[in-house]
Design a protein around this motif. Structure first.
Motif, mmCIF file in Angstrom:
data_model
loop_
_atom_site.group_PDB
_atom_site.id
_atom_site.type_symbol
_atom_site.label_atom_id
_atom_site.label_comp_id
_atom_site.label_asym_id
_atom_site.label_seq_id
_atom_site.Cartn_x
_atom_site.Cartn_y
_atom_site.Cartn_z
ATOM 1 N N ASN A 1 25.073 33.675 -5.299
ATOM 2 C CA ASN A 1 24.650 33.096 -4.032
ATOM 3 C C ASN A 1 25.609 33.453 -2.900
ATOM 4 O O ASN A 1 25.191 33.660 -1.755
ATOM 5 N N ALA A 2 26.903 33.501 -3.216
ATOM 6 C CA ALA A 2 27.885 33.878 -2.198
ATOM 7 C C ALA A 2 27.648 35.319 -1.735
ATOM 8 O O ALA A 2 27.799 35.636 -0.551
ATOM 9 N N LEU B 1 29.872 24.684 -5.285
ATOM 10 C CA LEU B 1 31.286 24.979 -5.081
ATOM 11 C C LEU B 1 31.545 26.457 -5.376
ATOM 12 O O LEU B 1 32.430 27.077 -4.771
ATOM 13 N N GLY B 2 30.743 27.019 -6.284
ATOM 14 C CA GLY B 2 30.831 28.460 -6.542
ATOM 15 C C GLY B 2 30.505 29.258 -5.300
ATOM 16 O O GLY B 2 31.163 30.260 -4.983
ATOM 17 N N GLY B 3 29.466 28.824 -4.568
ATOM 18 C CA GLY B 3 29.128 29.504 -3.325
ATOM 19 C C GLY B 3 30.223 29.351 -2.279
ATOM 20 O O GLY B 3 30.516 30.284 -1.530
ATOM 21 N N SER C 1 28.268 31.545 5.523
ATOM 22 C CA SER C 1 27.940 31.365 4.106
ATOM 23 C C SER C 1 28.790 30.253 3.503
ATOM 24 O O SER C 1 28.298 29.409 2.740
ATOM 25 N N LEU C 2 30.071 30.233 3.841
ATOM 26 C CA LEU C 2 30.960 29.180 3.366
ATOM 27 C C LEU C 2 30.461 27.803 3.807
ATOM 28 O O LEU C 2 30.370 26.866 2.994
ATOM 29 N N LEU C 3 30.097 27.668 5.070
ATOM 30 C CA LEU C 3 29.625 26.394 5.602
ATOM 31 C C LEU C 3 28.279 26.003 4.988
ATOM 32 O O LEU C 3 28.020 24.822 4.732
ATOM 33 N N TYR C 4 27.434 26.992 4.742
ATOM 34 C CA TYR C 4 26.103 26.759 4.148
ATOM 35 C C TYR C 4 26.237 26.112 2.778
ATOM 36 O O TYR C 4 25.600 25.091 2.486
ATOM 37 N N TRP C 5 27.090 26.701 1.925
ATOM 38 C CA TRP C 5 27.231 26.172 0.557
ATOM 39 C C TRP C 5 27.994 24.861 0.544
ATOM 40 O O TRP C 5 27.745 23.994 -0.297
ATOM 41 N N LEU C 6 28.906 24.688 1.494
ATOM 42 C CA LEU C 6 29.597 23.414 1.614
ATOM 43 C C LEU C 6 28.614 22.299 1.953
ATOM 44 O O LEU C 6 28.666 21.199 1.378
#
Length: 479
Positions: free
Chosen positions: A57-58, A174-176, A291-296
């Motif tokens: 996903n990342a 958290l993986g993302g 992407s970081l903010l999306y998965w957070l």
């Protein structure tokens, strides 16, 4: 069980694990649940998904999997979700036959190979290998997600299902989050359109670790809950009984068909969000931050709805209706904001390559964060709705297979739409329309089929387990 008590008639002695599997684990001052507990098994599955699909996903969250030319990646994704849609539909039967451990292990390998194909593509632009890796990943992902869904929905007690779904979704996403730190750190000073080799190599190492972690899962027949009850499953399934059971599930639980549009909609929007909103509109370092903010925000969404779905002072049927209403309100609100954003650009617009230092960045950033929150909210609710209909692991494995299979049909369609250069506004409209429409269709199931508790005898109707085998002895004695 009291001393001297006899074994229940028909009890499967082979379903008893080793003594160490039921001893609480102590690490320093902390005591953790025993190995063959639903909690420990969920954590194991969550970390496999953290390292495999979480890292995937990342990569995909970067838009075009970090590639400058998205066409071949779009074709690989079309192949991926085409094969996943077929395998996913029958994955429940495969999982019931070969066991969840082997199903999960086979599933993890495809993610590693897919990122290896992206690394290869960085040098030789071998589109054929990339598309093949995508198709193989579809087969593997269908197996992995079926095993994951069966563990997450059938292992917990009824009052814990929201918590289990939330815990999984938080660890998985958290993986993302951590995966997004890799390209962000490596490309923080880059304004280029593609990521470097080191990014893909780092993802490959993490995915390989996830593949090996899958072998630590216990067989479901050994799992025991804290109240002493066991998971409802077939003891000695054959390929014929599983194929037959797949159609029995559809025949005797035909109401599940009304949830199929929600399954279809549950990831319909990812191609649009990743490639159009993030991939087209921003440069590489800003895409990494987004992407970081999306998965957070996915983690936050899962936590919020996990709590709401397990509110103790409301009955389960009332919780289903309340969360359904909240989800529908979010569908109208968040995607309404998305419509205002999408009106600003289309395919004929020059690529903005917006950087996080630009003055107009904050609004699109928050929209993308809300898209992540919504994704987790929608999928957490959908899984909980399925898990509230039965506690039978065999049936839930089929439900999970239906979910991933039909979900993947939607993703195959949308990635193909993206590959065919469909106008961005058309892609957006299809996302909003199918999300709202699917919830209207699912309304009768949520309001009339979800009861305050699931009848054990009904759950055992098409299983070869008995009540004495799955219900704790003290409960039987109390009766």
């Amino acid at each position: 069980m009291n001393k001297g008590a006899t074994q229940p008639a028909g009890e499967d002695i082979s379903a008893k694990g080793k003594p160490w599997m039921y001893k609480p684990m102590k690490i320093g001052p902390f005591t953790f649940p025993w190995f063959a507990s639903p909690e420990t098994q969920l954590i194991l599955v969550s970390f496999v998904c953290f390292l495999c699909p979480g890292m995937y996903n990342a990569v995909t969250g970067l838009g075009g999997a970090g590639q400058l030319d998205m066409q071949d990646v779009n074709n690989a994704n079309t192949a991926l979700y085409s094969t996943l849609s077929v395998v996913g539909f029958f994955a429940g039967s495969i999982a019931n036959r070969i066991g969840l451990k082997l199903t999960l292990s086979c599933g993890g390998f495809g993610y590693f190979l897919y990122v290896a194909a992206l690394l290869s593509y960085n040098h030789n632009h071998n589109a054929g290998f990339l598309i093949f890796a995508g198709a193989l990943l579809g087969i593997c992902a269908g197996l992995l997600w079926c095993a994951q869904g069966a563990v997450m929905m059938s292992y917990p007690l009824e009052e814990q299902k929201g918590k289990f779904i939330a815990v999984f979704w938080i660890i998985f996403n958290l993986g993302g989050v951590i995966g997004s730190l890799v390209p962000l750190g490596q490309n923080i000073h880059s304004t280029a359109g593609a990521v470097n080799d080191g990014t893909y190599i780092a993802f490959m190492v993490l995915m390989a670790a996830g593949f090996f972690c899958a072998w630590g899962l216990s067989d479901s027949k050994y799992v025991k809950r804290k109240d002493g009850s066991k998971v409802i499953a077939m003891k000695h399934p054959t390929w014929w009984t599983e194929i037959k059971g797949l159609f029995e599930t559809l025949q005797h639980n035909s109401y599940i068909v009304l949830l199929f549009p929600m399954f279809l909609a549950s990831n319909w929007f990812t191609a649009y969000q990743f490639n159009v909103v993030n991939g087209f509109y921003f440069n590489i370092r800003t895409r990494s931050l987004n992407s970081l903010l999306y998965w957070l925000c996915q983690m936050i969404g899962a936590f919020v709805f996990g709590q709401l779905l397990d509110i103790k002072f409301l009955s389960r049927s009332m919780r289903a209706k309340l969360n359904f209403g909240l989800l529908f309100a979010l569908t109208l609100g968040i995607w309404g904001g998305g419509y205002a954003f999408q009106k600003k650009f289309d395919r004929h617009t020059p690529k903005p390559d917006m950087d996080w230092s630009a003055s107009g960045y904050v609004g699109p950033m928050f929209l993308y964060m809300f898209y992540g929150f919504y994704d987790a909210s929608f999928q957490t609710c959908t899984y909980w709705f399925m898990g509230s209909l039965t506690n039978n692991s065999r049936k839930l494995a089929n439900f999970a297979g239906f979910y991933k299979g039909i979900q993947s049909v939607g993703q195959a369609i949308t990635w193909r739409m993206e590959a065919l250069n469909t106008p961005y506004m058309n892609e957006f409209a299809s996302c909003w329309g199918i999300l709202a429409g699917s919830m209207v269709i699912a309304f009768p199931v949520i309001f009339f089929k979800i009861k305050d508790t699931t009848d054990v005898e009904e759950d055992l109707r098409f299983s070869d387990e008995t009540i004495q085998e799955v219900v704790p002895d003290q409960t039987q004695e109390a009766k």
